[in-house]
Design a protein around this motif. Structure first.
Motif, mmCIF file in Angstrom:
data_model
loop_
_atom_site.group_PDB
_atom_site.id
_atom_site.type_symbol
_atom_site.label_atom_id
_atom_site.label_comp_id
_atom_site.label_asym_id
_atom_site.label_seq_id
_atom_site.Cartn_x
_atom_site.Cartn_y
_atom_site.Cartn_z
ATOM 1 N N TYR A 26 -13.117 -4.876 -9.003
ATOM 2 C CA TYR A 26 -14.401 -5.337 -8.470
ATOM 3 C C TYR A 26 -14.424 -6.848 -8.285
ATOM 4 C CZ TYR A 26 -19.388 -6.472 -8.462
ATOM 5 O OH TYR A 26 -20.632 -6.977 -8.149
ATOM 6 N N ASP A 27 -13.838 -7.586 -9.199
ATOM 7 C CA ASP A 27 -13.900 -9.048 -9.160
ATOM 8 C C ASP A 27 -13.079 -9.609 -7.999
ATOM 9 O OD1 ASP A 27 -14.588 -11.643 -10.246
ATOM 10 O OD2 ASP A 27 -12.521 -11.771 -10.957
ATOM 11 N N CYS A 28 -11.901 -9.064 -7.766
ATOM 12 C CA CYS A 28 -10.986 -9.622 -6.753
ATOM 13 C C CYS A 28 -11.009 -8.878 -5.427
ATOM 14 C CB CYS A 28 -9.557 -9.623 -7.285
ATOM 15 S SG CYS A 28 -9.309 -10.580 -8.785
ATOM 16 N N GLY A 29 -11.536 -7.642 -5.414
ATOM 17 C CA GLY A 29 -11.471 -6.840 -4.191
ATOM 18 C C GLY A 29 -10.066 -6.431 -3.837
ATOM 19 N N MET A 30 -9.242 -6.208 -4.859
ATOM 20 C CA MET A 30 -7.844 -5.835 -4.647
ATOM 21 C C MET A 30 -7.556 -4.450 -5.231
ATOM 22 S SD MET A 30 -5.680 -9.281 -5.496
ATOM 23 C CE MET A 30 -5.199 -10.393 -4.175
ATOM 24 N N PHE A 31 -6.578 -3.780 -4.598
ATOM 25 C CA PHE A 31 -6.161 -2.473 -5.056
ATOM 26 C C PHE A 31 -4.910 -2.584 -5.917
ATOM 27 C CE2 PHE A 31 -8.537 -1.642 -1.172
ATOM 28 C CZ PHE A 31 -9.352 -0.578 -1.557
ATOM 29 N N LEU A 32 -4.857 -1.756 -6.968
ATOM 30 C CA LEU A 32 -3.699 -1.758 -7.855
ATOM 31 C C LEU A 32 -2.526 -1.058 -7.180
ATOM 32 C CD1 LEU A 32 -2.957 -2.597 -10.796
ATOM 33 C CD2 LEU A 32 -3.376 -0.197 -11.425
ATOM 34 N N LYS A 33 -1.319 -1.631 -7.344
ATOM 35 C CA LYS A 33 -0.109 -1.053 -6.767
ATOM 36 C C LYS A 33 1.056 -1.285 -7.720
ATOM 37 C CE LYS A 33 1.575 -5.179 -4.375
ATOM 38 N NZ LYS A 33 2.065 -5.755 -3.101
ATOM 39 N N LEU A 34 2.168 -0.637 -7.445
ATOM 40 C CA LEU A 34 3.426 -0.948 -8.103
ATOM 41 C C LEU A 34 4.342 -1.710 -7.143
ATOM 42 C CD1 LEU A 34 4.537 2.155 -10.236
ATOM 43 C CD2 LEU A 34 3.437 0.045 -10.995
ATOM 44 N N ALA A 35 5.165 -2.567 -7.719
ATOM 45 C CA ALA A 35 6.106 -3.351 -6.926
ATOM 46 C C ALA A 35 7.148 -2.443 -6.267
ATOM 47 C CB ALA A 35 6.799 -4.384 -7.810
ATOM 48 N N LYS A 50 14.610 -0.251 -14.760
ATOM 49 C CA LYS A 50 13.972 0.583 -13.748
ATOM 50 C C LYS A 50 12.459 0.711 -13.928
ATOM 51 C CE LYS A 50 18.109 3.144 -12.452
ATOM 52 N NZ LYS A 50 18.695 4.470 -12.146
ATOM 53 N N ASP A 51 11.844 -0.196 -14.675
ATOM 54 C CA ASP A 51 10.389 -0.327 -14.666
ATOM 55 C C ASP A 51 9.968 -1.096 -13.412
ATOM 56 O OD1 ASP A 51 10.261 0.966 -17.064
ATOM 57 O OD2 ASP A 51 9.811 -0.819 -18.264
ATOM 58 N N ARG A 52 8.700 -0.971 -13.042
ATOM 59 C CA ARG A 52 8.172 -1.704 -11.885
ATOM 60 C C ARG A 52 6.904 -2.454 -12.281
ATOM 61 N NH1 ARG A 52 10.312 0.348 -6.849
ATOM 62 N NH2 ARG A 52 11.625 2.185 -7.239
ATOM 63 N N GLU A 53 6.787 -3.697 -11.852
ATOM 64 C CA GLU A 53 5.599 -4.495 -12.138
ATOM 65 C C GLU A 53 4.382 -3.931 -11.399
ATOM 66 O OE1 GLU A 53 6.711 -8.365 -10.838
ATOM 67 O OE2 GLU A 53 7.793 -8.862 -12.701
ATOM 68 N N ALA A 54 3.207 -4.099 -12.000
ATOM 69 C CA ALA A 54 1.948 -3.691 -11.374
ATOM 70 C C ALA A 54 1.210 -4.924 -10.874
ATOM 71 C CB ALA A 54 1.086 -2.922 -12.366
ATOM 72 N N TRP A 55 0.670 -4.816 -9.658
ATOM 73 C CA TRP A 55 0.013 -5.936 -9.004
ATOM 74 C C TRP A 55 -1.294 -5.480 -8.354
ATOM 75 C CZ3 TRP A 55 2.086 -10.981 -8.569
ATOM 76 C CH2 TRP A 55 3.389 -11.150 -9.080
ATOM 77 N N GLY A 56 -2.121 -6.462 -8.060
ATOM 78 C CA GLY A 56 -3.277 -6.249 -7.206
ATOM 79 C C GLY A 56 -2.973 -6.760 -5.820
ATOM 80 N N ALA A 57 -3.358 -5.972 -4.787
ATOM 81 C CA ALA A 57 -3.069 -6.349 -3.404
ATOM 82 C C ALA A 57 -4.280 -6.079 -2.530
ATOM 83 C CB ALA A 57 -1.863 -5.569 -2.875
ATOM 84 N N TYR A 58 -4.439 -6.882 -1.493
ATOM 85 C CA TYR A 58 -5.468 -6.619 -0.493
ATOM 86 C C TYR A 58 -4.994 -5.459 0.396
ATOM 87 C CZ TYR A 58 -7.531 -11.091 -1.847
ATOM 88 O OH TYR A 58 -8.101 -12.118 -2.556
ATOM 89 N N GLY A 59 -5.897 -4.518 0.617
ATOM 90 C CA GLY A 59 -5.537 -3.363 1.419
ATOM 91 C C GLY A 59 -4.836 -2.292 0.606
ATOM 92 N N CYS A 60 -4.799 -1.081 1.187
ATOM 93 C CA CYS A 60 -4.187 0.060 0.487
ATOM 94 C C CYS A 60 -3.458 0.916 1.510
ATOM 95 C CB CYS A 60 -5.291 0.860 -0.219
ATOM 96 S SG CYS A 60 -4.690 2.148 -1.309
ATOM 97 N N PRO A 61 -2.321 0.428 2.020
ATOM 98 C CA PRO A 61 -1.681 1.080 3.169
ATOM 99 C C PRO A 61 -0.905 2.354 2.861
ATOM 100 C CG PRO A 61 -0.405 -0.829 2.483
ATOM 101 C CD PRO A 61 -1.658 -0.830 1.646
ATOM 102 N N ASP A 62 -0.457 2.544 1.614
ATOM 103 C CA ASP A 62 0.380 3.720 1.346
ATOM 104 C C ASP A 62 0.198 4.168 -0.101
ATOM 105 O OD1 ASP A 62 1.978 2.122 -0.352
ATOM 106 O OD2 ASP A 62 3.252 1.509 1.316
#
Length: 425
Positions: A332-341, A348-360
């Motif tokens: 809510y604060d950033c308007g970003m969607f959670l994703k994995l790198a 073989k772990d993947r970092e989690a990030w917030g990104a603008y948009g949710c394409p896939d």
């Protein structure tokens, strides 16, 4: 002897302490429509509780059980008498006449939009009958309960057509509203174990349309607690299909089933309420970093101290995809969607990030409910990589932990990989 002569010489209806309720303005003694001055019921603004179409009053036989009702109006032919049971041959109690099976019109007797429940068992439902039922049933709170029909019969199609505006519900397995559940003509009316097993099997095997239909019918019956029992049993068994069922109910005009018979977290999630997402192991709330990286993304963290700010507030947006419900997680604060790198680290772990948009589906997540220690938790599984969310073992200098997608299956350890999803009060 003609049917009229039989009717004319028949005994009056069985009213009294051991018979049927003698309701106001019964037309049992009126031989022809229009012969006498008619009074429409109800006379006040109240609804008529029950009309049994083609009913004959309560009939109780040793061989077949109980059918019909003591306290209702019975729509039937002008010269029809009780056909079975101890009152066989007597006039039908509280009878409201219609000319025939194909000419059904009670408008001279029963007001439009005035009946709380209309029942019908087995007798034909042609277009005329269906239209008359739809005319009399209350538009605001009425129910039509028919039993003894196959779901695909022409009778049901006729009724569905007339009742389409009322959100007609087909009650599977003869599950009846509470005030009707003393019928025993159909044995499985009382067999809640069969109903419970049917509902559980439908959910476990992904037959969501059947499960939704059964839940809707149970909601209006004396067995509505079956929904709660089955849902909680499947949560204890870690059945991920419970979330899929909740989504289907929420989007099938059955939100009240989720609200009243599922844990409150399901309502908050599907209603897209503001929620917090908190790790079970470390009690750390999910948030995004303040600083953007070179790709305008923000690293995702677990905050061990913040319990109230906008930074830890999320909304979950459901999407039906590949026979499952999957979610977009929006901060809510950033308007970003959670994703994995898109890249892996050395284990073989993947970092989690917030990104603008949710394409896939890299930006989308499955929520799999699990009960652990009596608490409802969720595994949060990435839609593309199938990795569950976890927090780093080590905290930084201010007690925060980086968020990751774990390289192996998280489902074996809900105490470590489980997350609370709680509505914000």
């Amino acid at each position: 002897m003609t049917s009229f002569e039989n009717w004319k010489t028949a005994s009056s209806p069985n009213y009294g302490p051991c018979g049927n309720v003698d309701k106001i303005y019964p037309y049992s003694e009126v031989p022809f429509i229009g012969q006498y001055k008619l009074v429409q019921i109800p006379r006040d603004s109240q609804l008529i509780d029950l009309v049994d179409y083609w009913g004959e009053g309560r009939i109780k036989t040793t061989e077949e059980g109980i059918s019909g009702f003591i306290d209702c109006y019975n729509v039937n032919h002008p010269h029809q008498c009780v056909s079975n049971g101890p009152d066989r041959g007597r006039k039908i109690p509280n009878r409201v006449p219609v000319l025939s099976y194909t000419t059904c019109d009670t408008s001279s007797y029963i007001k439009e939009n005035s009946v709380r429940i209309v029942t019908l068992m087995g007798a034909p439902i042609n277009n005329s009958c269906a239209k008359d039922i739809a005319r009399m049933v209350s538009k605001s709170e009425g129910k039509v309960v028919v039993y003894g029909f196959k779901r695909t019969s022409a009778d049901i199609r006729n009724l569905e057509s007339e009742l389409a505006v009322y959100n007609f519900i087909h009650c599977a397995d003869h599950v009846l509203p509470r005030q009707l559940n003393d019928l025993t003509l159909y044995d499985n009316i009382r067999n809640s174990a069969v109903i419970k097993n049917d509902l559980k099997q439908n959910i476990c095997f992904g037959k969501y349309e059947s499960a939704v239909e059964l839940c809707k019918s149970l909601l209006f019956s004396s067995y509505c607690e079956v929904i709660y029992e089955v849902v909680n049993q499947l949560l204890e068994e870690n059945c991920k299909n419970v979330m899929n069922l909740a989504y289907k109910l929420w989007n099938s005009d059955a939100q009240s089933v989720v609200i009243n018979h599922f844990p409150c977290e399901f309502k908050a999630i599907l209603n897209e309420d503001f929620v917090t997402i908190v790790n079970k192991k470390n009690s750390s709330a999910l948030k995004l970093a303040v600083i953007l990286d070179g790709m305008n993304d923000r690293r995702a963290w677990g905050d061990g101290k913040d319990k109230t700010s906008k930074r830890i507030v999320w909304q979950l947006y459901p999407v039906w995809r590949d026979s499952r419900v999957i979610f977009k997680l929006l901060n809510y604060d950033c308007g970003m969607f959670l994703k994995l790198a898109a890249y892996e680290d050395s284990i073989k772990d993947r970092e989690a990030w917030g990104a603008y948009g949710c394409p896939d589906v890299r930006h989308m997540w499955y929520l799999e409910p699990v009960v652990h220690g009596g608490e409802l938790l969720f595994f949060i599984i990435n839609g593309k990589y199938g990795l569950g969310l976890k927090l780093a073992v080590c905290a930084d200098s201010i007690g925060d932990r980086t968020l990751w997608g774990h390289s192996t299956d998280v489902r074996a350890d809900p105490g470590y990989f489980g997350w609370y999803i709680k509505p914000i009060n």
